[in-house]
Write an enzyme that holds these catalytic residues in place. Structure first.
Site, PDB file in Angstrom:
ATOM      1  CB  THR A   1      -0.849  -0.047   1.290  1.00 41.10           C
ATOM      2  OG1 THR A   1      -1.719  -1.150   1.192  1.00 41.10           O
ATOM      3  CG2 THR A   1      -1.637   1.208   1.545  1.00 41.10           C
TER       4      THR A   1
ATOM      5  CB  THR B   1       1.556  -0.135   4.673  1.00 38.34           C
ATOM      6  OG1 THR B   1       1.723  -1.241   3.773  1.00 38.34           O
ATOM      7  CG2 THR B   1       2.883   0.186   5.325  1.00 38.34           C
ATOM      8  N   GLY B   2       0.179  -2.892   5.901  1.00 43.64           N
ATOM      9  CA  GLY B   2       0.433  -4.193   6.512  1.00 43.64           C
ATOM     10  C   GLY B   2      -0.758  -5.107   6.320  1.00 43.64           C
ATOM     11  CG  HIS B   3      -2.314  -9.586   7.411  1.00 44.53           C
ATOM     12  ND1 HIS B   3      -1.921 -10.882   7.582  1.00 44.53           N
ATOM     13  CD2 HIS B   3      -3.573  -9.653   6.900  1.00 44.53           C
ATOM     14  CE1 HIS B   3      -2.894 -11.690   7.209  1.00 44.53           C
ATOM     15  NE2 HIS B   3      -3.896 -10.966   6.791  1.00 44.53           N
ATOM     16  N   GLY B   4      -3.992  -6.085   6.617  1.00 49.44           N
ATOM     17  CA  GLY B   4      -5.109  -5.223   6.970  1.00 49.44           C
ATOM     18  C   GLY B   4      -6.062  -5.767   8.013  1.00 49.44           C
TER      19      GLY B   4
ATOM     20  NE  ARG C   1      -8.457  -7.970   2.689  1.00 46.81           N
ATOM     21  CZ  ARG C   1      -7.450  -7.103   2.788  1.00 46.81           C
ATOM     22  NH1 ARG C   1      -7.257  -6.220   1.836  1.00 46.81           N
ATOM     23  NH2 ARG C   1      -6.645  -7.116   3.816  1.00 46.81           N
ATOM     24  CB  ILE C   2     -13.239  -3.895   2.607  1.00 40.70           C
ATOM     25  CG1 ILE C   2     -14.430  -3.976   1.646  1.00 40.70           C
ATOM     26  CG2 ILE C   2     -12.774  -2.448   2.791  1.00 40.70           C
ATOM     27  CD1 ILE C   2     -14.207  -3.402   0.284  1.00 40.70           C
ATOM     28  N   GLY C   3      -9.889  -4.171   3.018  1.00 37.77           N
ATOM     29  CA  GLY C   3      -8.838  -4.144   4.039  1.00 37.77           C
ATOM     30  C   GLY C   3      -8.961  -2.933   4.942  1.00 37.77           C
TER      31      GLY C   3
END
Ligand code: ASP
Length: 352
Positions: free
Chosen positions: A216, A267-270, A244-246
């Site tokens: 991101t 930013t990262g694993h949402g 899917r929405i992060g």
């Protein structure tokens, strides 16, 4: 940018604050520098020197510099922090190196579904867009939603219709294609198939490349009027399931700005950033626990998230122009420039 602070002597007397004699000037005038700051990220992940060619490193370096300078030029000209973060993010949306706009990751179905959000720290107005496929600049749409709609978040076809009504440019979904993201999708699909056959849980699969979840872009800024803003834009997660929405379009998770504390882009694993409301949590620690952004950011990124299994990082700027960019992965593409610090770029975790 200089701001003049002028306080009348009459007011000082009325407040009982003046130690000046009768011969004092009619006004006590002081010139102070208003701090300016911008920080940007281009995603966090398994970014190591061993995996990076000199050419690729130079490309990232140049792109991060270009985005930072685009935003800082607006701040330096006395512009708004919202315009500055959008300018920085749009440079990265247009660059295939990043997982936003062109170069966005592919969904399980082989398309691109883009998310973005923006927030301003003076009014806490915010705009967010989720799952759009044909809007050229999702961050521009997030701003239109913030400024010209009755809502904070629009998704899917409705969001695209609104973009059309606002005159934003539309493109075919394949406008966002890139060869390296396509290859990443093929790798992810293979791993999904293998793990399904083995009956493994993807969430705890050690073979699932963390880079599938990352890349991101985001920016945070403080302008000469003392206003903070934050913006985030992404293609999300490689091979993500339909709909899917992060965290990136979720105000409080991926993006937060409040003039009383700080501005954050994640930013990262949402999924973890949503569950731990990472961006807002950092600023709440600043606001309610009187912590500085280094302490607050490090607590969330290096203690709270890892104990849950969450990986990634954030960029933070506070209302005095301090910048902090913590991450718990091997690298995070990042850069910053302030009125007291020249432009600095970082990629790996052994750099300041
Ligand atoms: N946070 C984004 C998401 O989960 C991915 C990323 O930061 O790269 O959609």
């Amino acid at each position: 940018m200089k701001t003049k602070t002028s306080v009348s002597v009459g007011l000082l007397f009325a407040l009982g604050l003046s130690g000046c004699g009768p011969a004092a000037d009619a006004s006590a005038e002081s010139e102070t520098e208003s701090p300016l700051a911008i920080a940007i990220h281009g995603g966090a992940g398994t970014i190591t020197r061993e995996n990076m060619s000199a050419q690729r490193e130079a490309e990232f370096d140049a792109a991060l510099r270009e985005a930072t300078e685009a935003g800082y030029a607006i701040l330096e000209a006395g512009g708004d922090s919202v315009d500055a973060v959008i300018a920085a993010v749009q440079v990265m949306e247009g660059n295939p190196l990043f997982n936003a706009g062109i170069g966005a990751v592919y969904t399980y179905q082989g398309e691109h579904e883009l998310d973005a959000s923006i927030m301003r720290g003076d009014s806490r107005e915010a705009g967010a867009v989720a799952g759009v496929k044909t809007v050229e600049s999702p961050i521009a749409l997030a701003r239109e939603i913030m400024q010209n709609s009755r809502h904070v978040m629009l998704s899917g076809e409705g969001a695209s219709q609104f973009a059309r009504e606002q005159g934003l440019s539309e493109v075919e979904n394949n406008h966002f294609n890139s060869e390296h993201r396509y290859q990443q999708l093929q790798d992810a699909l293979k791993e999904l198939e293998r793990s399904q056959q083995a009956g493994e849980q993807i969430a705890s699969n050690p073979n699932w490349d963390p880079n599938f979840n990352m890349g991101t872009v985001g920016a945070v800024a403080l302008d000469s009027a003392g206003n903070l803003a934050a913006a985030t834009s992404t293609g999300g997660m490689t091979a993500k399931q339909y709909g899917r929405i992060g965290d990136s379009p979720i105000i409080g998770a991926g993006t937060w700005a409040d003039n009383e504390s700080c501005a954050v882009s994640s930013t990262g694993h949402g999924e973890y950033f949503i569950r731990y409301q990472v961006a807002a949590d950092i600023c709440s620690r600043v606001l309610y626990q009187d912590k500085d952004i280094v302490t607050a950011g490090d607590e969330v990124i290096h203690q709270v998230l890892p104990s849950a299994g969450g990986t990634g990082g954030v960029i933070i700027v506070d209302n005095k122009g301090n910048v902090h960019m913590p991450f718990n992965t091997e690298g995070m593409y990042r850069a910053s420039k302030t009125s007291s610090q020249p432009l600095t770029v970082g990629i790996y975790n052994d750099e300041e």
